[in-house]
Design an enzyme around this catalytic site. Structure first.
Site, short mmCIF file in Angstrom:
data_model
loop_
_atom_site.label_atom_id
_atom_site.label_comp_id
_atom_site.label_asym_id
_atom_site.label_seq_id
_atom_site.Cartn_x
_atom_site.Cartn_y
_atom_site.Cartn_z
N LYS A 100 0.80 -1.17 0.04
CA LYS A 100 -0.15 0.22 0.04
C LYS A 100 0.76 1.43 -0.05
O LYS A 100 0.67 2.00 -0.54
CB LYS A 100 -0.84 0.01 1.36
CG LYS A 100 -1.78 1.38 1.35
CD LYS A 100 -2.77 1.28 2.40
CE LYS A 100 -2.82 2.16 3.45
NZ LYS A 100 -2.81 3.51 2.59
N ARG A 101 2.15 1.04 0.55
CA ARG A 101 2.98 2.44 0.80
C ARG A 101 3.56 2.78 -0.56
O ARG A 101 3.67 3.98 -0.83
CB ARG A 101 4.07 2.10 1.66
CG ARG A 101 4.41 3.30 2.45
CD ARG A 101 5.26 3.14 3.70
NE ARG A 101 5.18 1.86 4.39
CZ ARG A 101 6.36 1.18 4.70
NH1 ARG A 101 7.63 1.22 4.02
NH2 ARG A 101 6.11 0.07 5.24
#
Ligand code: GLU
Length: 510
Positions: free
Chosen positions: A263-264
């Site tokens: 997600k980062r």
């Protein structure tokens, strides 16, 4: 394929489904449909500590939007339900007991403190503590204690877990549909916990029992489960059940190719890693989704299909039907596939330009309403919007882009691009533009072709450069030097509006 194909997607509802999860679901679906099989959704929610209340609904909604319908699952009861492990929890204990009886598993009473002590002690010596054949006889379990002692502890209500007794000195020969033959030395396996002290099965036990009871023929899942395959095959053997076939899909990697897509990465590089937007109820954090970012599910699915698979031909655009037809699990690669956000946009652009203008125009109306507010003309001819879409969609990726590309079809410019005006609106331009309005007024049959022809003839007769007229005209109609063919714009907005916009530009630009 001789046996009846039944596959399952078995997510744990611990948060929003990552696109890697959707890809796993998709490959299961494609495989099932290719072989006239059944695609099952099973919710693996035995780990109460990691359970997130809205996650199951998210999974169902995500599959729904992606158009990967399951045949059996929560809310679509088949003959193998219930499809939530929490609703099946009473049935696992007897299978754990069965393994104890057959000698394939044992009770272990070691306390968490004791195990921590061993872990730390090993770490200090530069070693890793593994609970298995080499030390299990020295730990506190039903292999080291007498039968009476074990019974006494159980009767006294002492907490225990049930561990799998991994076999010693055996080379397991495993087969993966993607990776081929894999050999595993059973001596490196640890004695995994199958049943926890809270009376719940672990993932391993519940997963195998359910795959067996649900008659799953092929287990298609992410590469992160490859290390569990040996244990799973051993469990099947210990129960005396036939194991399904396995296929472990390659990881989806960061755009750099180094490590798993997270997600980062998406946050950092500006793309979603979830199919749908998600609100974390605990923190209030909102994550972007492909749907909300304006992607069509068809483009999203097409992109996902190519993460790890390719048809071996040049063709890149596939409908779901075509994917089912072309899909072959043997063509899935072993190595991880790099995620490419630009390629995802490319797929979206391709789907947008190949969609019918009419379908796009219907999606464009809410965008127009959003931007125009009260000035959106509710009586606007639907066909007008369809025609506008036809003129501008070639340059768009998302429906939302159509506003930027064609707002001037719906409102006269409020301002003019200053740089372009400075360069193109000169001494004498106003006179030329006034004269041009007269010319436009005289066109008898007002069509895109006659507008173009008339203006060109007029420019030629005046013996001036085309740019001297065309650029100021574009500025007048559009407000900037962009947009499709000028005569198409002049035709679509109509003669009166064209003349009014030229007059207004003359007024404002002098
Ligand atoms: N519940 C596991 C997961 O969350 C399922 C793994 C499997 O497919 O066996 O991915």
């Amino acid at each position: 394929m001789s046996k009846q194909v039944r596959v399952r997607f078995a997510p744990s509802p611990t948060g929003p489904l990552h696109i890697g999860g959707v890809r796993t679901a998709l490959f299961n679906y494609l495989f099932a449909k290719k072989h006239n099989g059944t695609f099952v959704l099973r919710i693996e929610d035995t780990d109460q500590n990691r359970y997130v209340a809205n996650a199951e609904q998210y999974i169902v909604d995500a599959l729904d939007w992606s158009q990967i319908p399951f045949d059996e699952g929560p809310g679509k009861e088949g003959n193998f339900g219930p499809y939530r492990q929490s609703e099946r929890k009473d049935l696992y204990q007897k299978y754990a007991d069965q393994l104890i009886e057959s000698g394939h598993a044992y009770y272990a009473f070691d306390t968490a403190e004791k195990l921590d002590f061993h872990r730390n002690d090993h770490q200090e010596k530069g070693k890793t503590f593994i609970y298995n054949w080499h030390n299990r006889e020295k730990l506190t379990n039903s292999l080291s204690l007498s039968t009476e002692e074990v019974q006494k502890r159980i009767d006294a209500g002492e907490k225990y877990v049930i561990r799998f007794k991994s076999p010693v000195d055996e080379i397991l020969e495993l087969k993966d549909m993607i990776r081929g033959d894999i050999k595993i030395d059973t001596n490196v396996l640890d004695d995994k916990i199958l049943f926890k002290s809270d009376g719940m099965p672990t993932y391993h036990l519940a997963n195998i029992v359910d795959d067996h009871l649900m008659e799953i023929s092929h287990v298609i899942r992410g590469e992160e489960w490859l290390p569990s395959m040996a244990l799973h095959v051993l469990l099947y053997r210990s129960f005396g059940w036939e194991a399904p076939e396995f296929a472990h899909l390659p990881l989806i990697l960061k755009p750099t190719g180094k490590g798993k897509l997270s997600k980062r990465d998406g946050d950092k590089l500006g793309f979603p890693v979830f199919p749908l937007a998600y609100t974390n109820e605990a923190t209030g954090e909102v994550s972007r989704g492909y749907k909300e970012d304006g992607y069509f599910s068809e483009a999203f699915i097409n992109m996902l299909a190519f993460l790890g698979w390719n048809p071996g031909t040049e063709q890149e655009l596939f409908t779901l039907e075509e994917l089912i037809e072309a899909f072959d699990i043997a063509k899935v690669g072993k190595s991880g596939s790099k995620f490419d956000a630009e390629k995802t946009k490319w797929f979206q652009h391709q789907y947008l330009i190949k969609s019918e203008d009419k379908a796009i125009s219907e999606l464009f109306i809410p965008v127009l309403e959003k931007h125009l507010g009260n000035s959106f003309d509710k009586n606007l001819d639907a066909d007008y919007i369809v025609k506008v879409v036809g003129l501008i969609k070639e340059r768009a990726t998302f429906v939302e882009d159509l506003w930027e590309l064609g707002s001037f079809f719906f409102m006269a410019p409020e301002a003019y691009d200053a740089k372009a005006a400075k360069k193109n609106w000169k001494e004498g331009t106003a006179d030329l533009m006034n004269e041009l309005t007269e010319v436009i007024a005289t066109i008898s049959d007002y069509t895109s072709e006659t507008i173009e022809m008339t203006i060109k003839e007029w420019i030629t007769s005046k013996e001036i450069g085309f740019g001297k007229v065309m650029q100021p005209l574009r500025l007048s109609l559009v407000g900037a030097l962009k947009g499709p063919h000028l005569s198409d714009i002049a035709f679509l907005i109509g003669r009166d509006e064209t003349m009014a916009r030229i007059r207004s530009a003359v007024e404002k630009l002098g």
